[in-house]
Structure formats: structure tokens, C-alpha cells
Design a protein around this motif. Sequence first.
Motif, short mmCIF file in Angstrom:
data_model
loop_
_atom_site.label_atom_id
_atom_site.label_comp_id
_atom_site.label_asym_id
_atom_site.label_seq_id
_atom_site.Cartn_x
_atom_site.Cartn_y
_atom_site.Cartn_z
N VAL A 124 0.83 -1.20 0.00
CA VAL A 124 0.00 0.00 0.00
C VAL A 124 0.87 1.25 0.00
O VAL A 124 1.75 1.42 0.85
CB VAL A 124 -0.95 0.01 1.21
N GLU A 125 0.62 2.14 -0.96
CA GLU A 125 1.20 3.49 -0.95
C GLU A 125 0.06 4.48 -0.71
O GLU A 125 -1.10 4.20 -1.01
CB GLU A 125 1.90 3.78 -2.28
N PHE A 126 0.43 5.66 -0.21
CA PHE A 126 -0.60 6.55 0.30
C PHE A 126 -0.74 7.83 -0.54
O PHE A 126 0.25 8.44 -0.93
CB PHE A 126 -0.30 6.92 1.76
N LEU A 153 4.61 7.47 0.50
CA LEU A 153 3.78 8.42 -0.25
C LEU A 153 3.85 8.12 -1.74
O LEU A 153 4.91 7.84 -2.29
CB LEU A 153 4.25 9.85 -0.02
N GLU A 154 2.70 8.21 -2.41
CA GLU A 154 2.68 8.13 -3.86
C GLU A 154 3.34 9.37 -4.46
O GLU A 154 3.36 10.44 -3.84
CB GLU A 154 1.24 8.05 -4.37
N SER A 157 2.17 13.32 -3.93
CA SER A 157 1.33 13.30 -2.73
C SER A 157 2.05 13.93 -1.54
O SER A 157 3.27 14.11 -1.56
CB SER A 157 0.93 11.85 -2.39
N ASP A 158 1.26 14.25 -0.51
CA ASP A 158 1.77 14.99 0.64
C ASP A 158 1.50 14.27 1.95
O ASP A 158 0.46 13.62 2.10
CB ASP A 158 1.09 16.37 0.75
N ALA A 159 2.42 14.44 2.88
CA ALA A 159 2.18 14.10 4.29
C ALA A 159 2.09 15.40 5.07
O ALA A 159 2.89 16.33 4.84
CB ALA A 159 3.31 13.23 4.83
N LEU A 183 11.86 13.69 -0.44
CA LEU A 183 10.69 14.47 -0.05
C LEU A 183 11.10 15.92 0.16
O LEU A 183 12.18 16.20 0.67
CB LEU A 183 10.08 13.92 1.24
N THR A 184 10.23 16.83 -0.22
CA THR A 184 10.44 18.25 0.05
C THR A 184 9.63 18.62 1.28
O THR A 184 8.40 18.56 1.26
CB THR A 184 10.01 19.10 -1.15
N THR A 185 10.30 18.97 2.36
CA THR A 185 9.62 19.22 3.63
C THR A 185 9.69 20.70 3.96
O THR A 185 10.76 21.28 4.05
CB THR A 185 10.25 18.38 4.75
#
Length: 204
Positions: A124-126, A153-154, A157-159, A183-185
Motif C-alpha cells: 500500500v502506498e498513500f 507516499l505516492e 502526494s503529501d504528508a 521528499l520536500t519538507t
Amino acid sequence: MASGDHYFSPAPESELNLRPFTARLVGQTYELVTANGIFSPERIDMGTRVLLDHVPAAPPGGQFLDLGCGWGPLALTLALESPHATVWAVDVNTRALDVVRRNAQKLGLTNINPVTPDDVPDSVEFTTIWSNPPIRVGKNELHDILQRWLPRLEPGSDAWLVVQRNLGSDSLQRWIQATMPELTTTRQAISKGYRVLRSRRPAE
């Protein structure tokens, strides 16, 4: 809570005490149930409220993750906003998962999966991740949790994470950026002593 109970205990030792309470989600007031031995059992805690006030509306569908779900304010919001999505409500606390399950039933929501971390299939990816992460488990364990889930994360997509400033939000942002450079945070909001962080996986 009993003396040995923490909200991040897998199985609280105290006797289960279910009780009704009301909470406002997605602009409506709902009759829900809560219990002892879980995180913020009487209300939506301030950090989660800050996150809900600043996170954009969830995508219309996909696989969503509420990481550290507690009694479920984020998971319930995601499921209400996006009835065609599958919401994974993840917590190590089995009592919290039971309460999420009860609340989903009370609201007639069938798109929430309250599960322990190991019960989420590896495939599963989110499409989005929302989390008020369990800062008090300690830095090393928190880092392990985020390294386990944020890379799932797909693309595109964002967290969204909410962290109290005096519990290390700025250092956590730097750590995520250094450890997961794919990831760009960025810091998206500051409110009531909390920081809302956004980690985005760019579209391929």
C-alpha cells in the motif's frame, strides 16, 4: 490511566471505561464514544485541531493514512470528506483502534480500516498522510516511525504533520529533509505553539 498505561501502550492495563462524548468534525457535531487509556480521550487535542485548521481538503479518493490515530479525529475527518477513499487508521494501541472502529460504526462509515502498523500491507502506498505523531515515544522511535511511513507516499502526494514547537518541530523538519531528501519538507503554518509540516513527494 493506570500507572503503567500510556497512550502509546499496545494494550492498556486499566479496565476499559467507554463513555459518550461529542466532537465537531467537518463542520458538524457528532455523538461519538471515547475511552480511558488512549490519547486525548475527552476532546480533539490542540495539535490535531491546528492540523485540521490548516490542512487542505483531502483528495477525493485513494489510500489515506492517519498515523497514530488515537480515537480517530483525523481518520473520521478523512473518511467523511472522501467517502470513496480507503482510510488506514494506524495505532499501536489496540484500545484506540477499538474506539475508532466503534466511532466509524456510529457514523456509518465503512471506509476506515483501524489496524496496527504490521497489519497494513507492504504494497500500500498513500495518497495522503495526516499525523499528529507521538513525539513522546522518544526521538529514535519517532524517527523509526516516520522513516517507515513517509517513504510510502505516492508520487505527487503529501504528508501533513503537526508538531509542537517546544518539542522539536524545527529540528524534526531538518531531520526529515536530511534523511529523506526525496521528499520536500516545508513549514506550512504556525499556530498556538505548533508547526504544521508538509512533506511532498514530487510527481514523477
